[in-house]
Structure formats: C-alpha cells, structure tokens
Design an enzyme around this catalytic site. Structure first.
Site, short mmCIF file in Angstrom:
data_model
loop_
_atom_site.label_atom_id
_atom_site.label_comp_id
_atom_site.label_asym_id
_atom_site.label_seq_id
_atom_site.Cartn_x
_atom_site.Cartn_y
_atom_site.Cartn_z
CG ASN A 9 47.34 -2.91 8.63
OD1 ASN A 9 46.89 -4.02 8.34
ND2 ASN A 9 46.68 -2.05 9.39
CE LYS A 11 44.67 -0.04 7.04
NZ LYS A 11 44.10 1.30 7.11
CG HIS A 95 44.55 -0.21 12.82
ND1 HIS A 95 43.48 0.43 12.26
CD2 HIS A 95 45.64 0.09 12.05
CE1 HIS A 95 43.89 1.08 11.18
NE2 HIS A 95 45.20 0.89 11.03
CD GLU A 97 41.37 0.61 9.35
OE1 GLU A 97 41.79 -0.56 9.23
OE2 GLU A 97 41.79 1.56 8.66
CD GLU A 165 48.26 3.52 11.70
OE1 GLU A 165 48.90 3.28 10.67
OE2 GLU A 165 47.22 2.90 12.00
N GLY A 171 43.81 6.38 5.17
CA GLY A 171 43.02 6.08 3.97
C GLY A 171 42.37 7.29 3.32
CB SER A 210 47.64 9.31 3.65
OG SER A 210 46.24 9.11 3.77
#
Ligand code: 13P
Length: 251
Positions: A9, A11, A95, A97, A165, A171, A210
């Site tokens: 991904n 992003k 996701h 985010e 996730e 991240g 990560s």
C-alpha cells in the site's frame, strides 16, 4: 489451501515516474514467483501507468479506496468500474487512515465491499483496534464488530480478503508480536466460520503494521497469517521483494 498474498500500500506517495520505476523493479524482481499473489496499490494518479507495466505479469493491482456508486455527481470520487477499467483486480477498503481522517464508518465500508464485489473487484477489507482499545481489553469487540458490520448481508466470502492492521502498529515501527497477531487472526477466522462455515478456511487474512523483511518471518510462520499488507517497506523495491521472497518460501 489458502493462498498467500503480499500487498504494497503506497498510500499518498510516489509520482507517476516514481511509481513506474518501482512497479518495474518489483515486476522484474518477482518474475519467478508464481504460487501466491503480489499486489501493488499505487495512488489513483499512477494506476493507469502501473497497470500498463504489470499487464500480463504475476503482479496484480489494487486501488486504495473507491466510492460505492457507479457514476454521477460525486465530485472527487472514483467508481469501481473506473478502477477495473485501469486494470485493478483488488481494492483496499476501510483502511484505518480512511476511518480516522475521512470518518468512514462500518456502514460505508459495507456499502463499498458490496459494490466492489458486484463490480468484480476483490475487496481487501481492513480492520484493527487502536492503542486505547487494546489497553482497555476490547480488541476482539472492536475487530469483531468491524468484521461483522463490514460483511453484513453477504451470502458468501469467496472473493474477500481481510487485513488485520492494529492501528498502533501502523507506521510506528511497533509491530505486533506473532502471537498477538495470530490470536486476532484466529479470532477473525472463527467469527467467519460461524456464518460461512468452511469458506472461512479458504479466506486469506493478511497482517499489516510495520512489516519489514526482518520481522515478516515470525509472523508468516503462524497458522492463520496468510500474508502481509505493507506500507512503508513497500516503497523500496529491495525491502518489498525481501518480504515477498520470505513469504513465498515459508507458505
Ligand atoms: P506500515 O507498514 O507503514 O506500518 O503501514 C501499514 C499499512 O497501513 C498498510 O496498509
């Protein structure tokens, strides 16, 4: 047998030229690997160019989001048919985010999952708890709710991929331990088994948060971890190829 999947991904990173160079390097570096699925999820702006590069190869393409209508007055949105037209076979949905910054709800995720399936795209539906939710001991409540609501109304899960996730691992460099991840993956599969029976054993559940070529080995050794959804480490060909090779060897 479940198939392994490694998805990168990207992003909101990479220009068209950067995306093309990265896609080329990954296609070339993974050309002998056939038994699983390697997926790249570039930004919308690079889907056309990356689609041209991976055409006919063992690498597939995902979009990072979509809207749940076919067409019309939805300024700024992209339909699943448009994504298919560019060569996408998959689409990442829900996701964390998107849930956090764009307030996507479980209901939105459900509409998108259904629309993706209707259009012939395989959704990679993301679920995961925040740091606070884990601290409070409600990880399974949260993940269970996201899975059930996201898939509400579906008669079959034959063309679904789920990515677990944990938000606190995205991240941050704070990867979940293989035991922590396995526990939630097995829990998700258990929920799916209740509603869909044996189909739950055919569905691939990816871990994301990560992931690097250094830590993927322990994760992928777990029974219910079928692959990885990789953010930061998918932006460099060497690191991403390292993850792909590790998974292809071990699964
Ligand atoms: P990182 O691998 O950068 O933690 O991101 C994970 C992720 O969000 C993939 O969708």
């Amino acid at each position: 047998m479940r198939k392994w999947i490694v998805a990168g991904n990207w992003k909101m990173n990479n220009t068209v030229a950067e995306s093309m160079a990265l896609a080329r390097a990954i296609k070339e570096g993974s050309s002998g690997i056939q038994d699983g699925s390697i997926i790249l999820a570039p930004p919308f702006t690079a889907l056309f160019s990356v689609g041209q590069i991976i055409k006919g190869s063992n690498v597939s393409m995902a979009a990072q989001n979509m809207y749940y209508e076919d067409k019309g007055a939805y300024t700024g949105e992209v339909s699943p048919a448009m994504l298919k037209d560019l060569g996408c076979a998959y689409v990442i949905i829900g996701h964390s985010e998107r849930r956090k910054y764009f307030r996507e709800s479980d209901a939105d995720v459900n509409l998108k999952v259904k629309k993706a399936l209707d259009t012939g795209l395989t959704p990679i539906m993301c679920v995961g708890e925040t740091d606070e939710e884990r601290e409070k001991g409600i990880t399974k409540d949260v993940v269970g709710r996201q899975v059930k609501n996201g898939l509400a109304g579906l008669q079959t899960i034959d063309h679904i991929v789920i990515a677990y996730e944990p938000v606190w691992a995205i991240g941050t460099g704070k990867v979940a331990t293989s035991e922590q991840a396995q526990e939630v993956h097995a829990f998700i599969r258990g929920i799916l088994r209740e509603s869909y029976g044996k189909a739950a054993d055919e569905l691939s559940i990816l871990y994301g948060g990560s992931v690097t070529q250094e830590n993927i080995g322990d994760l992928i050794a777990m029974d219910d971890i079928d692959g990885a959804l990789v953010g930061g480490a998918s932006l460099k060909a060497d690191g991403f190829l390292g993850i792909i090779k590790n998974i292809a060897e071990k699964k």
